[in-house]
Motif scaffolding. Structure first.
Motif, PDB file in Angstrom:
ATOM      1  N   LEU A  57       0.869  -1.474  -0.182  1.00 13.72           N
ATOM      2  CA  LEU A  57       0.268   0.152   0.015  1.00 13.72           C
ATOM      3  C   LEU A  57       1.427   1.015  -0.269  1.00 13.72           C
ATOM      4  O   LEU A  57       1.596   1.321   0.375  1.00 13.72           O
ATOM      5  N   VAL A  58       0.243   2.175  -0.937  1.00 11.34           N
ATOM      6  CA  VAL A  58       1.310   3.409  -1.322  1.00 11.34           C
ATOM      7  C   VAL A  58       0.054   4.165  -0.146  1.00 11.34           C
ATOM      8  O   VAL A  58      -0.960   4.468  -1.572  1.00 11.34           O
ATOM      9  N   ARG A  59       0.632   4.940   0.576  1.00 11.73           N
ATOM     10  CA  ARG A  59      -0.561   6.262   1.160  1.00 11.73           C
ATOM     11  C   ARG A  59      -0.211   7.730   0.710  1.00 11.73           C
ATOM     12  O   ARG A  59       0.280   8.055   0.335  1.00 11.73           O
ATOM     13  N   GLY A  60      -1.235   8.106   0.207  1.00 11.41           N
ATOM     14  CA  GLY A  60      -1.080   9.297  -0.738  1.00 11.41           C
ATOM     15  C   GLY A  60      -2.987  10.159  -0.621  1.00 11.41           C
ATOM     16  O   GLY A  60      -3.185   9.793   0.243  1.00 11.41           O
ATOM     17  N   ALA A  61      -2.734  11.047  -1.087  1.00 11.62           N
ATOM     18  CA  ALA A  61      -3.629  11.848  -1.397  1.00 11.62           C
ATOM     19  C   ALA A  61      -3.927  13.169  -2.589  1.00 11.62           C
ATOM     20  O   ALA A  61      -2.393  13.034  -3.759  1.00 11.62           O
ATOM     21  N   GLU A  62      -4.975  12.971  -3.014  1.00 13.26           N
ATOM     22  CA  GLU A  62      -4.836  14.382  -4.489  1.00 13.26           C
ATOM     23  C   GLU A  62      -5.855  15.689  -4.271  1.00 13.26           C
ATOM     24  O   GLU A  62      -6.055  16.221  -3.069  1.00 13.26           O
ATOM     25  N   LEU A  63      -4.425  16.180  -4.278  1.00 16.38           N
ATOM     26  CA  LEU A  63      -4.597  17.684  -3.968  1.00 16.38           C
ATOM     27  C   LEU A  63      -4.933  18.822  -4.886  1.00 16.38           C
ATOM     28  O   LEU A  63      -4.188  18.908  -6.380  1.00 16.38           O
ATOM     29  N   SER A  64      -6.119  19.139  -4.788  1.00 13.28           N
ATOM     30  CA  SER A  64      -6.733  20.269  -6.220  1.00 13.28           C
ATOM     31  C   SER A  64      -6.115  21.733  -5.998  1.00 13.28           C
ATOM     32  O   SER A  64      -6.544  22.390  -4.690  1.00 13.28           O
ATOM     33  N   CYS A  65      -5.302  22.182  -7.008  1.00 15.70           N
ATOM     34  CA  CYS A  65      -4.459  23.617  -6.741  1.00 15.70           C
ATOM     35  C   CYS A  65      -5.677  23.861  -8.396  1.00 15.70           C
ATOM     36  O   CYS A  65      -5.160  23.920  -8.881  1.00 15.70           O
ATOM     37  N   ILE A  66      -4.537  25.358  -7.723  1.00 12.12           N
ATOM     38  CA  ILE A  66      -4.684  26.131  -9.402  1.00 12.12           C
ATOM     39  C   ILE A  66      -3.495  27.116  -9.613  1.00 12.12           C
ATOM     40  O   ILE A  66      -2.550  26.914  -8.804  1.00 12.12           O
ATOM     41  N   SER A  67      -3.330  26.800 -10.958  1.00 10.99           N
ATOM     42  CA  SER A  67      -2.274  26.954 -11.816  1.00 10.99           C
ATOM     43  C   SER A  67      -2.324  27.683 -12.499  1.00 10.99           C
ATOM     44  O   SER A  67      -2.996  28.035 -13.279  1.00 10.99           O
ATOM     45  N   PRO A  68      -1.288  28.897 -12.907  1.00 11.74           N
ATOM     46  CA  PRO A  68      -1.189  29.424 -14.107  1.00 11.74           C
ATOM     47  C   PRO A  68      -1.282  28.418 -15.543  1.00 11.74           C
ATOM     48  O   PRO A  68      -0.950  27.542 -15.392  1.00 11.74           O
ATOM     49  N   ALA A  81       0.047  12.893  -4.054  1.00  5.31           N
ATOM     50  CA  ALA A  81       1.149  13.664  -3.366  1.00  5.31           C
ATOM     51  C   ALA A  81       1.536  11.820  -2.184  1.00  5.31           C
ATOM     52  O   ALA A  81       0.606  11.952  -2.043  1.00  5.31           O
ATOM     53  N   TYR A  82       2.506  11.779  -2.527  1.00  6.31           N
ATOM     54  CA  TYR A  82       2.786   9.985  -1.828  1.00  6.31           C
ATOM     55  C   TYR A  82       3.652  10.333  -0.840  1.00  6.31           C
ATOM     56  O   TYR A  82       5.062  10.728  -0.331  1.00  6.31           O
ATOM     57  N   LEU A  83       3.776   9.377  -0.083  1.00  4.56           N
ATOM     58  CA  LEU A  83       4.279   8.534   0.631  1.00  4.56           C
ATOM     59  C   LEU A  83       5.011  10.462   2.135  1.00  4.56           C
ATOM     60  O   LEU A  83       5.924   9.728   2.320  1.00  4.56           O
ATOM     61  N   TYR A  84       3.991  11.251   2.224  1.00  4.11           N
ATOM     62  CA  TYR A  84       4.475  11.777   2.584  1.00  4.11           C
ATOM     63  C   TYR A  84       3.880  11.853   3.727  1.00  4.11           C
ATOM     64  O   TYR A  84       2.673  10.929   4.938  1.00  4.11           O
ATOM     65  N   ASP A  85       4.371  12.766   5.151  1.00  6.38           N
ATOM     66  CA  ASP A  85       3.879  12.525   6.344  1.00  6.38           C
ATOM     67  C   ASP A  85       2.734  13.045   7.133  1.00  6.38           C
ATOM     68  O   ASP A  85       2.662  13.899   6.788  1.00  6.38           O
ATOM     69  N   PRO A  86       1.765  12.335   7.137  1.00  4.17           N
ATOM     70  CA  PRO A  86       0.486  12.677   7.623  1.00  4.17           C
ATOM     71  C   PRO A  86       0.401  13.708   8.464  1.00  4.17           C
ATOM     72  O   PRO A  86      -0.396  14.044   8.864  1.00  4.17           O
ATOM     73  N   ALA A  87       0.833  13.339   9.893  1.00  2.00           N
ATOM     74  CA  ALA A  87       1.514  14.685  10.776  1.00  2.00           C
ATOM     75  C   ALA A  87       2.127  15.991  10.311  1.00  2.00           C
ATOM     76  O   ALA A  87       2.568  17.126  11.614  1.00  2.00           O
ATOM     77  N   ALA A  88       2.820  16.011   8.990  1.00  2.00           N
ATOM     78  CA  ALA A  88       2.855  17.086   8.762  1.00  2.00           C
ATOM     79  C   ALA A  88       2.467  18.281   9.160  1.00  2.00           C
ATOM     80  O   ALA A  88       1.133  18.830   8.282  1.00  2.00           O
ATOM     81  N   ASP A  89       2.548  19.690   9.615  1.00  2.00           N
ATOM     82  CA  ASP A  89       1.236  20.680  10.525  1.00  2.00           C
ATOM     83  C   ASP A  89       1.199  21.885   9.103  1.00  2.00           C
ATOM     84  O   ASP A  89      -0.423  21.601   9.283  1.00  2.00           O
TER      85      ASP A  89
END
Ligand code: AMP
Ligand code: FE
Ligand code: FE
Ligand code: ZN
Length: 286
Positions: A57-68, A81-89
């Motif tokens: 299992l790869v833990r991740g999320a999909e972030l909605s962003c606005i871009s030029p 976003a994959y494998l990031y620290d879920p507690a990162a402030d």
């Protein structure tokens, strides 16, 4: 190896609970599954607990962003976003804000529909969605199906909910450079999702992807059900030029979409590169 790195559960707008998603992945013969709900890590623990021998299992999320958009305007992009620290402030705060804003936005769309006489109750819709899960248009699409206004989620999008429709309100979006920075600071790996899915709405130019690569983007999703052969070819070439990783994934949403798990797949070497770059959390094995 079948490696599907983009799927959704009931923690956002999929129809399988995280445990059901993992069970479905085992059933589909996947070797590696990533859970990438929109703007939340709420499904991670349940998915991890449901892991079976033979699957990682790869833990991740999909972030909605606005871009030029590269043409003088802006457009929506989705950042995996994959494998990031879920507690990162900063990431926790960004997720919380996105989910709160998405509720306000979904209520606004629902109110516009109700004002037009459609059988939608904004209060009831929101009350049924837990705060830690992410509210999205598919929830409203399902409500339209339940009310008998349309017979499928796809029809709800085609007639009422698409980006060009009269009820459309954009979702909460983080400026994409800020989102990249959030992922990097949380030790994660970022992959631009379905960047050339023209059918879904406006997309960014190749120049924008080059700018994102310079700002730390790690990869692009090339094989995605909404990418035609031309889009895949262009993205693959661009990834080669820019030194970006390449992924392939289904963007499975359960019965909310017609795609199936493992419909697209990522090369094992690409997964290894993602794991090597990440410092947040590890790929889980049972
Ligand atoms: P939202 O994040 O609320 O803007 O909703 C976007 C989600 O709606 C995407 O993640 C897809 O799951 C879904 N979606 C977008 N377009 C369609 C469509 N034409 N048919 C079915 N689902 C769609
Ligand atoms: Fe979705
Ligand atoms: Fe997406
Ligand atoms: Zn998705």
């Amino acid at each position: 190896m079948r490696i599907d790195l983009h799927t959704h559960s009931t923690a956002s707008d999929g129809t399988d609970t995280p445990a059901e998603l993992v069970a479905a992945a085992v059933e589909a013969g996947l070797d590696v599954l990533a859970i990438t709900d929109h703007d939340t890590t709420a499904g991670w623990v349940e998915a991890a607990e449901a892991l079976r021998p033979g699957m990682r299992l790869v833990r991740g999320a999909e972030l909605s962003c606005i871009s030029p958009d590269g043409r003088g305007g802006t457009c929506t992009v989705h950042l995996l976003a994959y494998l990031y620290d879920p507690a990162a402030d900063a990431m926790v705060r960004a997720h919380d804000r996105s989910r709160a804003e998405r509720r306000v936005r979904l209520r606004r769309i629902a109110e516009r529909m109700a004002a037009d006489g459609l059988p939608i109750d904004p209060e009831a819709l929101l009350a049924a969605l837990p705060l830690e899960s992410t509210a999205g248009r598919p929830h409203l699409a399902m409500a339209l199906v339940r009310a008998g206004v349309v017979s499928t989620v796809d029809e709800a999008f085609a007639r009422f909910l698409n980006d060009r429709g009269r009820y459309y309100v954009p979702s909460s979006r983080t400026p994409v450079l800020e989102a990249l920075d959030l992922v990097i600071r949380a030790g994660g790996v970022s992959v631009l999702a379905h960047a050339f899915a023209y059918r879904r709405g406006p997309t960014v130019t190749a120049d924008v992807i080059a700018d994102l690569a310079a700002a730390g983007l790690h990869g692009v999703e090339v094989d995605h059900p909404n990418h035609d052969p031309d889009a895949r070819g262009k993205l693959r070439g661009l990834a080669g030029e820019l030194g970006l990783l390449i992924t392939g994934s289904s963007d499975y949403h359960g019965t909310n979409k017609t795609v199936h798990l493992g419909q697209e797949s990522t090369d094992p070497e690409m997964l290894d590169a993602i794991a090597d770059k990440a410092t947040g959390v590890e790929i889980l094995a049972p």
